[in-house]
Design a protein around this motif. Structure first.
Motif, PDB file in Angstrom:
ATOM      1  N   LYS A   1      19.568   9.705 -14.259  1.00  0.00           N
ATOM      2  CA  LYS A   1      19.398  10.175 -12.921  1.00  0.00           C
ATOM      3  C   LYS A   1      17.723  10.129 -12.613  1.00  0.00           C
ATOM      4  O   LYS A   1      16.879  10.837 -13.342  1.00  0.00           O
ATOM      5  CB  LYS A   1      19.956  11.127 -12.250  1.00  0.00           C
ATOM      6  CG  LYS A   1      21.709  10.765 -12.355  1.00  0.00           C
ATOM      7  CD  LYS A   1      22.269  12.128 -11.700  1.00  0.00           C
ATOM      8  CE  LYS A   1      23.863  11.793 -11.564  1.00  0.00           C
ATOM      9  NZ  LYS A   1      24.376  12.914 -10.893  1.00  0.00           N
ATOM     10  N   TYR A   2      17.191   9.235 -11.446  1.00  0.00           N
ATOM     11  CA  TYR A   2      15.891   9.502 -11.034  1.00  0.00           C
ATOM     12  C   TYR A   2      15.831   9.645  -9.472  1.00  0.00           C
ATOM     13  O   TYR A   2      16.923   9.601  -8.935  1.00  0.00           O
ATOM     14  CB  TYR A   2      15.326   8.238 -11.303  1.00  0.00           C
ATOM     15  CG  TYR A   2      14.827   8.018 -13.072  1.00  0.00           C
ATOM     16  CD1 TYR A   2      13.674   8.441 -13.380  1.00  0.00           C
ATOM     17  CD2 TYR A   2      15.494   7.581 -13.637  1.00  0.00           C
ATOM     18  CE1 TYR A   2      13.242   8.349 -14.595  1.00  0.00           C
ATOM     19  CE2 TYR A   2      15.343   7.459 -15.036  1.00  0.00           C
ATOM     20  CZ  TYR A   2      14.112   7.754 -15.668  1.00  0.00           C
ATOM     21  OH  TYR A   2      13.860   7.495 -16.911  1.00  0.00           O
TER      22      TYR A   2
ATOM     23  N   GLY B   1       0.853  -1.206   0.177  1.00  0.00           N
ATOM     24  CA  GLY B   1      -0.264   0.014  -0.075  1.00  0.00           C
ATOM     25  C   GLY B   1       0.798   1.396  -0.034  1.00  0.00           C
ATOM     26  O   GLY B   1       0.254   2.349  -0.068  1.00  0.00           O
ATOM     27  N   ALA B   2       2.294   1.218  -0.117  1.00  0.00           N
ATOM     28  CA  ALA B   2       2.932   2.222  -0.398  1.00  0.00           C
ATOM     29  C   ALA B   2       2.928   2.754  -1.664  1.00  0.00           C
ATOM     30  O   ALA B   2       3.245   2.039  -2.677  1.00  0.00           O
ATOM     31  CB  ALA B   2       4.451   2.311   0.129  1.00  0.00           C
ATOM     32  N   VAL B   3       2.725   4.395  -1.681  1.00  0.00           N
ATOM     33  CA  VAL B   3       2.678   4.866  -2.978  1.00  0.00           C
ATOM     34  C   VAL B   3       3.950   5.714  -3.427  1.00  0.00           C
ATOM     35  O   VAL B   3       4.446   6.394  -2.565  1.00  0.00           O
ATOM     36  CB  VAL B   3       1.603   5.910  -3.162  1.00  0.00           C
ATOM     37  CG1 VAL B   3       1.528   6.426  -4.439  1.00  0.00           C
ATOM     38  CG2 VAL B   3       0.212   5.243  -2.822  1.00  0.00           C
ATOM     39  N   ILE B   4       4.862   5.269  -4.386  1.00  0.00           N
ATOM     40  CA  ILE B   4       6.045   5.868  -4.568  1.00  0.00           C
ATOM     41  C   ILE B   4       5.971   6.590  -5.905  1.00  0.00           C
ATOM     42  O   ILE B   4       5.622   6.081  -7.064  1.00  0.00           O
ATOM     43  CB  ILE B   4       7.249   4.818  -4.774  1.00  0.00           C
ATOM     44  CG1 ILE B   4       7.051   4.040  -3.457  1.00  0.00           C
ATOM     45  CG2 ILE B   4       8.479   5.508  -4.908  1.00  0.00           C
ATOM     46  CD1 ILE B   4       7.360   4.689  -2.118  1.00  0.00           C
ATOM     47  N   ASN B   5       6.374   7.889  -6.252  1.00  0.00           N
ATOM     48  CA  ASN B   5       6.687   8.521  -7.305  1.00  0.00           C
ATOM     49  C   ASN B   5       8.120   8.561  -7.960  1.00  0.00           C
ATOM     50  O   ASN B   5       8.990   8.991  -6.889  1.00  0.00           O
ATOM     51  CB  ASN B   5       6.096  10.119  -7.136  1.00  0.00           C
ATOM     52  CG  ASN B   5       4.508  10.176  -7.202  1.00  0.00           C
ATOM     53  OD1 ASN B   5       3.923   9.086  -7.580  1.00  0.00           O
ATOM     54  ND2 ASN B   5       4.102  11.336  -7.047  1.00  0.00           N
ATOM     55  N   ILE B   6       8.267   8.236  -9.137  1.00  0.00           N
ATOM     56  CA  ILE B   6       9.602   8.116  -9.529  1.00  0.00           C
ATOM     57  C   ILE B   6       9.988   9.257 -10.629  1.00  0.00           C
ATOM     58  O   ILE B   6       8.971   9.252 -11.734  1.00  0.00           O
ATOM     59  CB  ILE B   6      10.157   6.846 -10.076  1.00  0.00           C
ATOM     60  CG1 ILE B   6      10.103   5.784  -8.811  1.00  0.00           C
ATOM     61  CG2 ILE B   6      11.353   6.879 -10.679  1.00  0.00           C
ATOM     62  CD1 ILE B   6      10.323   4.397  -9.257  1.00  0.00           C
ATOM     63  N   THR B   7      10.766  10.268 -10.456  1.00  0.00           N
ATOM     64  CA  THR B   7      10.782  11.411 -11.236  1.00  0.00           C
ATOM     65  C   THR B   7      12.020  11.413 -11.672  1.00  0.00           C
ATOM     66  O   THR B   7      13.185  11.334 -11.307  1.00  0.00           O
ATOM     67  CB  THR B   7      10.349  12.670 -10.397  1.00  0.00           C
ATOM     68  OG1 THR B   7       8.932  12.300  -9.955  1.00  0.00           O
ATOM     69  CG2 THR B   7      10.333  13.822 -11.405  1.00  0.00           C
TER      70      THR B   7
ATOM     71  N   THR C   1      15.980  15.270 -14.514  1.00  0.00           N
ATOM     72  CA  THR C   1      15.965  16.558 -15.357  1.00  0.00           C
ATOM     73  C   THR C   1      14.511  17.182 -15.422  1.00  0.00           C
ATOM     74  O   THR C   1      14.315  18.232 -16.160  1.00  0.00           O
ATOM     75  CB  THR C   1      16.363  16.186 -16.747  1.00  0.00           C
ATOM     76  OG1 THR C   1      15.568  15.108 -17.193  1.00  0.00           O
ATOM     77  CG2 THR C   1      17.944  15.875 -16.755  1.00  0.00           C
ATOM     78  N   GLY C   2      13.541  16.620 -14.777  1.00  0.00           N
ATOM     79  CA  GLY C   2      12.254  17.278 -14.783  1.00  0.00           C
ATOM     80  C   GLY C   2      11.405  16.039 -15.664  1.00  0.00           C
ATOM     81  O   GLY C   2      11.893  15.650 -16.617  1.00  0.00           O
ATOM     82  N   GLY C   3      10.197  16.246 -15.431  1.00  0.00           N
ATOM     83  CA  GLY C   3       9.265  15.681 -16.193  1.00  0.00           C
ATOM     84  C   GLY C   3       8.017  14.708 -15.484  1.00  0.00           C
ATOM     85  O   GLY C   3       8.080  15.085 -14.236  1.00  0.00           O
ATOM     86  N   ASP C   4       7.061  14.265 -16.330  1.00  0.00           N
ATOM     87  CA  ASP C   4       6.145  13.533 -15.570  1.00  0.00           C
ATOM     88  C   ASP C   4       6.534  12.295 -14.659  1.00  0.00           C
ATOM     89  O   ASP C   4       7.535  11.577 -15.248  1.00  0.00           O
ATOM     90  CB  ASP C   4       4.891  12.878 -16.371  1.00  0.00           C
ATOM     91  CG  ASP C   4       4.430  14.070 -17.278  1.00  0.00           C
ATOM     92  OD1 ASP C   4       4.235  15.139 -16.803  1.00  0.00           O
ATOM     93  OD2 ASP C   4       4.006  13.803 -18.527  1.00  0.00           O
ATOM     94  N   PRO C   5       6.091  12.102 -13.522  1.00  0.00           N
ATOM     95  CA  PRO C   5       6.670  10.914 -12.652  1.00  0.00           C
ATOM     96  C   PRO C   5       5.823   9.650 -13.022  1.00  0.00           C
ATOM     97  O   PRO C   5       4.772   9.649 -13.729  1.00  0.00           O
ATOM     98  CB  PRO C   5       6.216  11.448 -11.244  1.00  0.00           C
ATOM     99  CG  PRO C   5       4.891  12.526 -11.338  1.00  0.00           C
ATOM    100  CD  PRO C   5       4.975  13.072 -12.808  1.00  0.00           C
ATOM    101  N   VAL C   6       6.612   8.743 -12.889  1.00  0.00           N
ATOM    102  CA  VAL C   6       5.761   7.395 -12.714  1.00  0.00           C
ATOM    103  C   VAL C   6       5.503   7.061 -11.285  1.00  0.00           C
ATOM    104  O   VAL C   6       6.204   7.035 -10.452  1.00  0.00           O
ATOM    105  CB  VAL C   6       7.059   6.377 -13.394  1.00  0.00           C
ATOM    106  CG1 VAL C   6       6.336   4.781 -13.287  1.00  0.00           C
ATOM    107  CG2 VAL C   6       7.436   6.765 -14.769  1.00  0.00           C
TER     108      VAL C   6
END
Length: 336
Positions: free
Chosen positions: A193-194, A156-162, A165-170
């Motif tokens: 790099k993320y 149930g943990a929610v992780i954003n990977i961005t 250099t910028g851009g929409d996260p996964v």
């Protein structure tokens, strides 16, 4: 007089010449040799064939050798195949004009991916130039969510990977095994790099707001572990009931008030009791309207009062006897 070419002489003339011998040396093959026409196969092969010139690169601009290609005609039949050389080039020649299907079967490296199939139009000439750019293989990232103290997987943990250099996260959500996976695009040989940031913690755990930086390399696996701390259970506050004032028990009919040990104002301390008085007769009378007291709480006071009365009575009796003796003596001396 002009002589007509043997090519255009009538058959009768040629026969005559053969008889006289003047044209015996004229080759018969020359007279019958066909002239090239626009529909001749030789001309068709010279003017209607073409080819394809392939130049192979990656997204960073590097030339790629060893990439394999296959060329298919409109029926799906392979008409040519080959690999790029050290300069990243491959040429297909001698192709009839038309539309072909170019298929890349291998990129030739472990870090590059192949491009989708594409159509190629071949026209008569030296060849159609075509640049093919292979992308880098995506990185396979695995996110693990665990309990910081026990290492137990957390769901149930929610992780954003961005991208750095910028851009929409996964956005990834961990499952029952505490794991979430994704493929991340890579733009260079050295990787991209993320940053992984937790946006929602599992139930009962504190949010880990510290981002995790990592580098995703082409075609390589990458694992990111995020550990959370369990929330502390609040200490329950004890409930103190309100304090009630003490309740005074009611006085029952069997209870008597404590007797007053002070002497009554109507009875002087110097009163002389009669000789017949006893200790029991000097006991304080029971107040009217009260019941007999059977308890022992007033006994010390009663005993003390009785003792005082006895002492006072004894003193008064002694004084009386002395007075009687003095009076008797006085009377005897008078009679004598």
């Amino acid at each position: 007089m002009r002589t007509r070419s043997s090519r255009y002489l009538p058959v009768a003339a040629l026969t005559v010449a053969a008889v006289t011998g003047t044209l015996a040396s004229a080759p018969a093959a020359v007279a019958h040799a066909p002239e090239p026409t626009p529909t001749s196969p030789v001309l068709r092969n010279m003017t209607e064939t073409g080819g394809v010139q392939i130049l192979k690169k990656d997204t960073g601009g590097d030339l790629l050798a060893g990439a394999s290609f296959s060329l298919l005609d409109s029926t799906g039949k392979e008409v040519a195949n080959g690999k790029t050389d050290a300069e990243g080039t491959l040429v297909f020649k001698g192709l009839e004009a038309g539309v072909y299907r170019l298929k890349e079967t291998s990129s030739g490296t472990q870090i590059h991916d192949v491009v989708p199939d594409q159509d190629v139009i071949v026209t008569p000439g030296n060849g159609t130039p075509l640049t093919v750019i292979d992308p880098f293989k995506p990185a396979e990232v695995t996110v693990k969510k665990t309990d910081k103290a026990t290492g137990q997987p957390l769901a149930g943990a929610v992780i954003n990977i961005t991208p750095a250099t910028g851009g929409d996260p996964v956005t990834l959500t961990t499952g029952k095994d505490g794991i979430a996976k994704a493929k991340l695009p890579v733009s260079s040989r050295n990787g991209t790099k993320y940053t992984a940031t937790e946006t929602k913690a599992p139930e009962g755990y504190q949010l880990d707001a510290k981002p995790k930086d990592f580098t995703a390399k082409p075609g390589a696996p990458e694992t990111v572990t995020v550990a959370d701390t369990k929330k502390e259970e609040p200490t329950p506050t004890p409930t103190i009931p309100p304090t009630k004032p003490p309740t005074t028990p009611p006085v029952t009919p069997t209870q008597k008030p404590t007797p007053d040990t002070k002497p009554s104002a109507s009875t002087p301390a110097s009163a002389t009791p009669t000789p017949d008085e006893t200790a029991s007769s000097t006991t304080a009378p029971t107040p009217e309207g009260s019941l007999a007291h059977t308890g022992a709480d007033a006994t010390p006071w009663l005993l003390g009062g009785a003792g005082l009365l006895l002492a006072a009575g004894g003193g008064a009796l002694l004084v009386t006897r002395r007075r009687r003796t003095d009076d008797a003596d006085h009377d005897g001396s008078a009679e004598s």
